[in-house]
Design a protein around this motif. Structure first.
Motif, PDB file in Angstrom:
ATOM      1  N   ALA A  83       0.827  -1.204   0.000  1.00  0.00           N
ATOM      2  CA  ALA A  83       0.000   0.000   0.000  1.00  0.00           C
ATOM      3  C   ALA A  83       0.859   1.250   0.000  1.00  0.00           C
ATOM      4  O   ALA A  83       0.554   2.228  -0.700  1.00  0.00           O
ATOM      5  CB  ALA A  83      -0.926  -0.004   1.220  1.00  0.00           C
ATOM      6  N   PHE A  84       1.956   1.227   0.758  1.00  0.00           N
ATOM      7  CA  PHE A  84       2.851   2.382   0.796  1.00  0.00           C
ATOM      8  C   PHE A  84       3.461   2.636  -0.582  1.00  0.00           C
ATOM      9  O   PHE A  84       3.466   3.776  -1.059  1.00  0.00           O
ATOM     10  CB  PHE A  84       3.965   2.173   1.827  1.00  0.00           C
ATOM     11  CG  PHE A  84       5.015   3.251   1.778  1.00  0.00           C
ATOM     12  CD1 PHE A  84       4.823   4.453   2.435  1.00  0.00           C
ATOM     13  CD2 PHE A  84       6.181   3.076   1.039  1.00  0.00           C
ATOM     14  CE1 PHE A  84       5.779   5.462   2.369  1.00  0.00           C
ATOM     15  CE2 PHE A  84       7.141   4.074   0.972  1.00  0.00           C
ATOM     16  CZ  PHE A  84       6.933   5.270   1.640  1.00  0.00           C
ATOM     17  N   LYS A  94       6.185  14.365  -3.620  1.00  0.00           N
ATOM     18  CA  LYS A  94       7.581  14.777  -3.797  1.00  0.00           C
ATOM     19  C   LYS A  94       8.453  14.408  -2.602  1.00  0.00           C
ATOM     20  O   LYS A  94       9.663  14.235  -2.746  1.00  0.00           O
ATOM     21  CB  LYS A  94       7.661  16.296  -4.017  1.00  0.00           C
ATOM     22  CG  LYS A  94       6.785  16.805  -5.168  1.00  0.00           C
ATOM     23  CD  LYS A  94       7.190  16.196  -6.496  1.00  0.00           C
ATOM     24  CE  LYS A  94       6.329  16.768  -7.636  1.00  0.00           C
ATOM     25  NZ  LYS A  94       6.643  16.126  -8.933  1.00  0.00           N
ATOM     26  N   MET A  95       7.854  14.336  -1.412  1.00  0.00           N
ATOM     27  CA  MET A  95       8.565  13.991  -0.185  1.00  0.00           C
ATOM     28  C   MET A  95       7.642  13.154   0.697  1.00  0.00           C
ATOM     29  O   MET A  95       6.425  13.230   0.557  1.00  0.00           O
ATOM     30  CB  MET A  95       8.994  15.265   0.583  1.00  0.00           C
ATOM     31  CG  MET A  95       9.966  16.166  -0.145  1.00  0.00           C
ATOM     32  SD  MET A  95      10.070  17.834   0.575  1.00  0.00           S
ATOM     33  CE  MET A  95      10.497  17.468   2.268  1.00  0.00           C
ATOM     34  N   GLU A 153      15.286   4.106   5.855  1.00  0.00           N
ATOM     35  CA  GLU A 153      15.973   3.455   4.727  1.00  0.00           C
ATOM     36  C   GLU A 153      14.990   2.619   3.908  1.00  0.00           C
ATOM     37  O   GLU A 153      15.011   2.642   2.664  1.00  0.00           O
ATOM     38  CB  GLU A 153      17.098   2.553   5.242  1.00  0.00           C
ATOM     39  CG  GLU A 153      18.272   3.288   5.865  1.00  0.00           C
ATOM     40  CD  GLU A 153      19.321   2.315   6.386  1.00  0.00           C
ATOM     41  OE1 GLU A 153      19.000   1.116   6.566  1.00  0.00           O
ATOM     42  OE2 GLU A 153      20.469   2.747   6.618  1.00  0.00           O
ATOM     43  N   LYS A 154      14.135   1.887   4.605  1.00  0.00           N
ATOM     44  CA  LYS A 154      13.163   1.020   3.931  1.00  0.00           C
ATOM     45  C   LYS A 154      12.207   1.837   3.064  1.00  0.00           C
ATOM     46  O   LYS A 154      11.952   1.490   1.900  1.00  0.00           O
ATOM     47  CB  LYS A 154      12.377   0.233   4.986  1.00  0.00           C
ATOM     48  CG  LYS A 154      11.261  -0.642   4.428  1.00  0.00           C
ATOM     49  CD  LYS A 154      10.548  -1.377   5.556  1.00  0.00           C
ATOM     50  CE  LYS A 154       9.396  -2.231   5.038  1.00  0.00           C
ATOM     51  NZ  LYS A 154       8.729  -2.989   6.130  1.00  0.00           N
ATOM     52  N   SER A 159       9.960   3.806  -2.028  1.00  0.00           N
ATOM     53  CA  SER A 159       9.453   4.979  -2.749  1.00  0.00           C
ATOM     54  C   SER A 159      10.215   5.269  -4.032  1.00  0.00           C
ATOM     55  O   SER A 159       9.882   6.214  -4.752  1.00  0.00           O
ATOM     56  CB  SER A 159       9.513   6.218  -1.847  1.00  0.00           C
ATOM     57  OG  SER A 159      10.861   6.591  -1.603  1.00  0.00           O
ATOM     58  N   GLY A 160      11.238   4.487  -4.297  1.00  0.00           N
ATOM     59  CA  GLY A 160      12.040   4.741  -5.486  1.00  0.00           C
ATOM     60  C   GLY A 160      13.051   5.861  -5.300  1.00  0.00           C
ATOM     61  O   GLY A 160      13.478   6.491  -6.267  1.00  0.00           O
ATOM     62  N   GLY A 161      13.415   6.118  -4.043  1.00  0.00           N
ATOM     63  CA  GLY A 161      14.457   7.106  -3.784  1.00  0.00           C
ATOM     64  C   GLY A 161      13.976   8.513  -3.552  1.00  0.00           C
ATOM     65  O   GLY A 161      14.736   9.471  -3.716  1.00  0.00           O
ATOM     66  N   LYS A 162      12.704   8.681  -3.142  1.00  0.00           N
ATOM     67  CA  LYS A 162      12.210  10.027  -2.826  1.00  0.00           C
ATOM     68  C   LYS A 162      12.718  10.457  -1.447  1.00  0.00           C
ATOM     69  O   LYS A 162      13.078   9.624  -0.615  1.00  0.00           O
ATOM     70  CB  LYS A 162      10.675  10.045  -2.877  1.00  0.00           C
ATOM     71  CG  LYS A 162      10.136   9.881  -4.292  1.00  0.00           C
ATOM     72  CD  LYS A 162       8.625  10.001  -4.370  1.00  0.00           C
ATOM     73  CE  LYS A 162       8.162   9.891  -5.818  1.00  0.00           C
ATOM     74  NZ  LYS A 162       6.683  10.002  -5.958  1.00  0.00           N
TER      75      LYS A 162
END
Length: 386
Positions: A83-84, A94-95, A153-154, A159-162
């Motif tokens: 879900a996240f 964006k964040m 970190e998880k 999130s693909g690095g957001k």
């Protein structure tokens, strides 16, 4: 975003602080987001999840994930990777901000009264409509400073690095120092930390909490900046200041004490037409800002209020820039504690540098020459427990 962030975000110096759909009406949320779109600033969703009202106008979002994990949970209320990831992948997001606590009611958890819990809101939050929804006062996905940093970190990976950060109203200094110790131990850092002040407010918070719990904003901001400097990690992340930021001077003052950018909730609500009737928890807000009553909500005209929100942002930032120019400051990173004076007694004025002396870089690390006032807090601080 820090070194591990793949999708950094250029934020305005002033953005909309966390207010959920549920506490606010759909029209209020839409007007805020539309104003953010016009002005090019960000809109924090609050812990209530991402609704169609947040995404309709395409304004930039800071998605807040609170203890209830709304929009990022399974049916049992536990954090859900699936879900996240689905919501984190939205282009508007964006964040992402993990809410540990808020200034309005630190250590309490959010409350959505049954009267305001409509079927639409319940579907977004994955809860039963018409019931009072209590957000737990603590997280179930982690329980120690080390686990918090690993959770950051998880989420960055999911999130693909957001940019991933967390928000808190500081209580015990030792607990924040424990988080700093965890960052150093893991050599891992959030992209930002949002510092909320104990004087943060909402008409739905218990007065005893909003009036008396949590460290005051200016003290908390200076302490957080000093703690990060003391551990030699201040350059690894940004600090967002959130606590009664209403004017251009308030932005400059927050930056002098360590903030890189600011969030405002109260002032943005006033731009929407809030008259501080303090009926937020009764579903009877007369201006349609903090109610789910359709008759009252219709009184908030989105096309009018979105312009007011954008105008408030523009003129507030303009006044901030004018103050910088008057002081001969060329860029925000040049603002420091020596720029602001404060009367401390009838016949004595001091700068913030004198009131809040900057902690030397690296002085709180093992082997560092830490200021004596930090010794007892460092002894109590642990990365293994709060």
């Amino acid at each position: 975003g820090g070194s591990k962030c793949k999708q950094p975000y250029a934020a305005s110096v002033l953005n909309i602080s966390a207010m959920s759909f549920g506490s606010l009406s759909g029209n209020a949320v839409e007007a805020l987001n539309a104003g953010a779109k016009i002005g090019g600033f960000a809109h924090n969703t609050g812990e209530g999840g991402i609704s169609p009202h947040h995404t309709k106008n395409g304004g930039d979002l800071i998605w807040q994930v609170g203890t209830g994990y709304f929009g990022a949970r399974d049916e049992a209320g536990n954090f859900s990777d699936e879900a996240f990831s689905k919501n984190a992948a939205r282009p508007e997001v964006k964040m992402i901000e993990i809410k540990l606590s808020q200034g309005a009611k630190p250590g309490h958890g959010g409350i959505l009264p049954a009267k305001k819990n409509t079927p639409e809101i319940a579907a977004i939050r994955l809860v039963k409509p018409g019931t009072t929804v209590f957000s737990p006062p603590f997280h179930s996905a982690f329980s120690t400073p080390l686990e918090l940093i690993k959770f950051v970190e998880k989420l960055r990976v999911l999130s693909g690095g957001k940019p991933i950060g967390f928000k808190l109203c500081i209580g015990k200094k030792s607990e924040f120092l424990g988080i700093c110790k965890a960052m150093v131990q893991l050599n891992s850092f959030p992209d930002f930390i949002t510092i909320d002040g104990g004087e943060g407010g909402t008409g739905a918070a218990p007065p005893e909490f909003s009036n008396f719990v949590g460290m005051p904003f200016l003290d908390a901001l200076a302490f957080a900046d000093d703690a990060l400097r003391g551990f030699g990690i201040r350059n690894q992340m940004r600090i967002i200041g959130s606590g009664k930021v209403l004017t251009g001077f308030h932005i400059l003052r927050a930056m002098a004490l360590g903030a890189d950018t600011c969030n405002s909730a109260r002032a943005m609500m006033m731009a929407l037409g809030c008259i501080q009737a303090l009926e937020c928890n009764r579903n009877t807000c007369p201006t349609g800002v903090a109610t789910q009553d359709p008759v009252l909500v219709n009184g908030l005209v989105i096309d009018d209020k979105k312009v007011r929100v954008a105008n408030f942002h523009k003129h507030t930032v303009d006044s901030f820039v004018e103050l910088m120019a008057a002081a001969g400051i060329a860029s925000t990173d040049k603002i420091n504690r020596s720029h602001v004076y404060r009367r401390v007694f009838m016949n004595m004025v001091k700068t913030y540098e004198e009131i809040y002396p900057v902690v030397p870089e690296g002085s709180l690390l093992d082997g560092g020459d830490s200021p004596i006032e930090y010794d007892i807090y460092l002894q109590r601080a642990s990365a293994q427990h709060f």
